[in-house]
Scaffold this active site. Structure first.
Site, PDB file in Angstrom:
ATOM      1  N   GLY A  31      57.458  62.475  28.484  1.00 28.23           N
ATOM      2  CA  GLY A  31      57.946  62.934  29.777  1.00 28.23           C
ATOM      3  C   GLY A  31      57.811  61.873  30.841  1.00 28.23           C
ATOM      4  N   GLY A 106      56.279  73.229  26.697  1.00 25.82           N
ATOM      5  CA  GLY A 106      57.099  74.220  26.000  1.00 25.82           C
ATOM      6  C   GLY A 106      57.949  75.002  26.970  1.00 25.82           C
ATOM      7  N   TYR A 263      62.692  62.920  16.443  1.00 27.41           N
ATOM      8  CA  TYR A 263      62.995  62.166  17.643  1.00 27.41           C
ATOM      9  C   TYR A 263      61.839  62.043  18.614  1.00 27.41           C
ATOM     10  CZ  TYR A 263      64.844  61.640  22.382  1.00 27.41           C
ATOM     11  OH  TYR A 263      65.053  61.268  23.661  1.00 27.41           O
ATOM     12  N   ASP A 377      71.278  56.473  13.583  1.00 30.24           N
ATOM     13  CA  ASP A 377      70.628  57.028  14.778  1.00 30.24           C
ATOM     14  C   ASP A 377      69.836  58.272  14.379  1.00 30.24           C
ATOM     15  OD1 ASP A 377      69.823  57.264  17.371  1.00 30.24           O
ATOM     16  OD2 ASP A 377      71.834  57.363  18.231  1.00 30.24           O
ATOM     17  N   ASP A 378      68.911  58.697  15.255  1.00 33.39           N
ATOM     18  CA  ASP A 378      68.096  59.856  14.896  1.00 33.39           C
ATOM     19  C   ASP A 378      68.906  61.141  14.914  1.00 33.39           C
ATOM     20  OD1 ASP A 378      67.782  60.751  17.846  1.00 33.39           O
ATOM     21  OD2 ASP A 378      66.936  58.731  17.820  1.00 33.39           O
TER      22      ASP A 378
HETATM   23  C1  LIG Z   1      61.572  75.071  30.680  1.00 35.47           C
HETATM   24  O1  LIG Z   1      60.323  74.574  31.041  1.00 35.47           O
HETATM   25  C2  LIG Z   1      60.365  73.599  32.053  1.00 35.47           C
HETATM   26  C3  LIG Z   1      58.968  73.079  32.201  1.00 35.47           C
HETATM   27  O2  LIG Z   1      58.089  74.102  32.510  1.00 35.47           O
HETATM   28  C4  LIG Z   1      60.890  74.231  33.308  1.00 35.47           C
HETATM   29  O3  LIG Z   1      60.950  73.279  34.320  1.00 35.47           O
HETATM   30  C5  LIG Z   1      62.255  74.799  33.053  1.00 35.47           C
HETATM   31  O4  LIG Z   1      62.701  75.498  34.170  1.00 35.47           O
HETATM   32  C6  LIG Z   1      62.248  75.721  31.864  1.00 35.47           C
HETATM   33  N1  LIG Z   1      63.608  76.036  31.549  1.00 35.47           N
HETATM   34  C7  LIG Z   1      64.038  77.253  31.582  1.00 35.47           C
HETATM   35  C8  LIG Z   1      65.479  77.402  31.279  1.00 35.47           C
HETATM   36  O5  LIG Z   1      63.316  78.201  31.818  1.00 35.47           O
END
Ligand SMILES: *[C@@H]1O[C@H](CO)[C@@H](O)[C@H](O)[C@H]1NC(C)=O
Ligand SMILES: *[C@@H]1O[C@H](CO)[C@@H](O)[C@H](O)[C@H]1NC(C)=O
Ligand SMILES: *[C@@H]1O[C@H](CO)[C@@H](O)[C@H](O)[C@H]1NC(C)=O
Length: 556
Positions: A31, A106, A263, A377-378
């Protein structure tokens, strides 16, 4: 997808901030959108530094020197097209009860339902679109029900049970209870990775680290480590400095996200007992077999059809090399990557001059001119990158361009943290393999078969212990004398399958259609708002201005 990290040191005079910073660098690939650290010092006081940008930009020496305390957690946020610009950097914090900070990796798939529950039943205000804020508040609400001045381990495990029972989706989390300790927990399918490591020091004391990938643990001398199991939680309180594990809810399945191996993860990590590097070698080998078979079925010899194997840097390098070796073909680095590409400046009246692929990669004519090349590529996601790469190979003089993907056709969105694109924007959506070939302009596209990919991601018990890197069930330390505090008494449970919804449309947590629709709407809103036309992977290039949020400032 994100990187998470937590450290608790037995030495109360140590400040873990610098180690958290160092560890963040090992997780940076998970990230690059935002980074944050929270530490907890004497008296339970929290010190925090977080903001948009890479770890090295957010965590400067001066800022780090103000983060006091012998325990802390960190977070590296992956850009999600849905919300990266307008939601806050993590770790998130709530002051009641006890002061809880949380790093989450997640995505929850029943966020809408949880938000309603928070509003109507718990009466907690949620101020961002982030499902991590929901998760934190849910945990806080569960913990608050005990209404004690001090909680104990049992209360925390009970509260987590409440969380597990309400939440659906993928979550690997590290929480910190101010003045108490750190807590790690993982969803009951084990979709996102989380490990705990133990570092035995000369004075006989032990430090503990929780992290998304084993590479951080190893690099920091946490020689004994293991995966947190699906549905399992661990608490390490600063007073006891002894990890207490509990299977909070029964393991629903053991299905790590296969995309980690394809990946996402660093090759030198071992996740859920599977070496990422080794799985990538095998991906190259299996691809090579498929390619050989393809030509055989046409009464052709692959050696007459392809001259050279060229990886698309960086992830696919190991697979491409192994693919070339298996095919008995030369391997060449035909694309040179510009490693300093980062921020791009686009003036309001100006369109981006070059595609982001061309800014990152440059094709060397000497490796392409007059040749039939196999690019490896992956994966192929939207197809725009692959198409550009095929174009570049042709411009550099390639006679024929074949494209091999280490993973099967991606036909569905990833819903557990890697926000790829809306289904319809995926080049594999409603297209056959041949139609993808046509679309990206390659002479032929070779795809990995899903069953082959799954075969590549296996624990290999024939490996020697040092090759398995002690990842399965470590029991004793190097000198065979001291039993580790994080050992499991039983064998690690078998992996039951992989989360591979991007290929099959079947997700381990069930039918998530309504979640996907909401995510699509969020992306559409966001695209309108930013109005820049850049979405998904391109976001990596366009950084929001750094806003560093400092909370408290301690003095050493
Ligand atoms: C998925 O998680 C990310 C990180 O917490 C968040 O920013 C994002 O809004 C979430 N996506 C959805 C579609 O809920
Ligand atoms: C899939 O493609 C076919 C043929 O190109 C088209 O007729 C059909 O409407 C498409 N389906 C979807 C759901 O887009
Ligand atoms: C190679 O893999 C592709 C992708 O799944 C599959 O469709 C094809 O049949 C395989 N070819 C051979 C010759 O095994």
């Amino acid at each position: 997808m994100c990187g998470i990290l937590g450290i608790i040191s037995s030495d109360t005079n140590t400040n873990v901030a610098s180690e958290l910073f160092d560890g963040s660098l090992y997780l940076q690939h998970r990230g690059q959108d935002a980074a944050g650290i929270v530490t907890c010092g004497r008296g339970g006081r929290l010190y925090q530094c977080k903001g948009n940008g890479m770890a090295r930009d957010v965590f400067t020496q001066e800022r780090m020197s103000k983060l006091v305390g012998n325990m802390g957690i960190a977070h590296l946020r992956y850009p999600t097209a849905g919300s990266s610009a307008n939601s806050e950097a993590q770790p998130f914090y709530v002051n009641a009860p006890y002061g809880i900070s949380l790093s989450h990796n997640g995505n929850l798939t029943n966020g809408e339902e949880l938000k309603k529950y928070m509003d109507e039943v718990v009466h907690r205000h949620i101020n961002t679109d982030s499902d991590s804020e929901l998760l934190l508040n849910l945990f806080a609400a569960e913990l608050a029900t005990y209404d004690k001045s001090r909680v104990n381990e049992n209360d925390i495990f009970k509260a987590l049970e409440g969380v597990y029972n309400r939440v659906r989706g993928a979550y690997a989390c590290i929480a910190m209870l101010s003045g108490y300790g750190i807590i790690g927990f993982r969803d009951p399918h084990g979709i996102r990775p989380l490990l705990i490591g133990e570092r035995l020091k000369d004075d006989g004391q032990r430090d503990y680290m929780l992290a998304s990938e084993s590479v951080v643990l190893k690099a920091h001398g946490y020689q004994v480590y293991r995966d947190i199991l699906p549905g399992e939680a661990v608490i390490i309180s600063k007073d006891k400095m002894l990890p207490v594990f509990k299977q909070v809810v029964p393991l629903k399945s053991y299905s790590p996200d296969i995309f980690e191996y394809v990946y996402f993860a660093r090759p030198d990590s071992v996740l859920d007992g599977i070496s990422v590097y080794r799985s990538r070698l095998l991906m190259g080998e299996k691809l090579a077999q498929n390619i050989t078979d393809y030509y055989k079925s046409q009464d052709k010899n692959v050696l007459n059809e392809i001259d050279v194997v060229i990886p698309v840097p960086d992830t696919s390098r190991h697979s491409a090399l192994q693919c070339a070796i298996t095919l008995n073909l030369p391997y060449r680095e035909g694309f040179i990557k510009n490693r300093y590409v980062g921020r791009t400046f686009i003036m309001p009246d100006q369109k981006q001059r070059q595609s982001s692929v061309r800014r990152k990669l440059n094709a060397m004519a000497s490796e392409f001119y007059g040749k039939s090349v196999l690019l490896v590529d992956d994966s192929i996601v939207r197809g725009t990158t692959s198409q550009e790469i095929v174009n570049m190979a042709r411009e550099a003089g390639a006679k024929r361009v074949f494209f091999a993907s280490c993973s099967p056709v991606i036909r569905y969105n990833h819903i557990y943290g890697i926000d790829l694109a809306d289904n319809k924007q995926l080049v594999g959506y409603n297209r056959t393999e041949n139609e993808v070939s046509l679309k990206i302009g390659a002479d032929h596209v070779f795809y990995q078969k899903l069953e082959d990919l799954i075969d590549c991601c296996q624990r290999d018990d024939s490996l020697k212990d040092h090759e398995r890197e002690l990842a399965l069930t470590p029991v004793v330390s190097r000198d065979n004398s001291i039993i580790s505090m994080i050992a499991r008494n039983d064998e690690a449970p078998e992996i039951t399958g992989f989360e591979a919804g991007v290929f099959t449309g079947k997700y381990v947590t069930g039918d998530e259609t309504s979640y996907m629709l909401r995510a699509e709407q969020a992306r559409a809103r966001n695209a309108r708002r930013s109005d820049s036309g850049s979405t998904g992977m391109d976001i990596l290039d366009v950084k929001a201005p750094s806003e560093i949020n400092i909370f408290n400032s301690g003095d050493y």
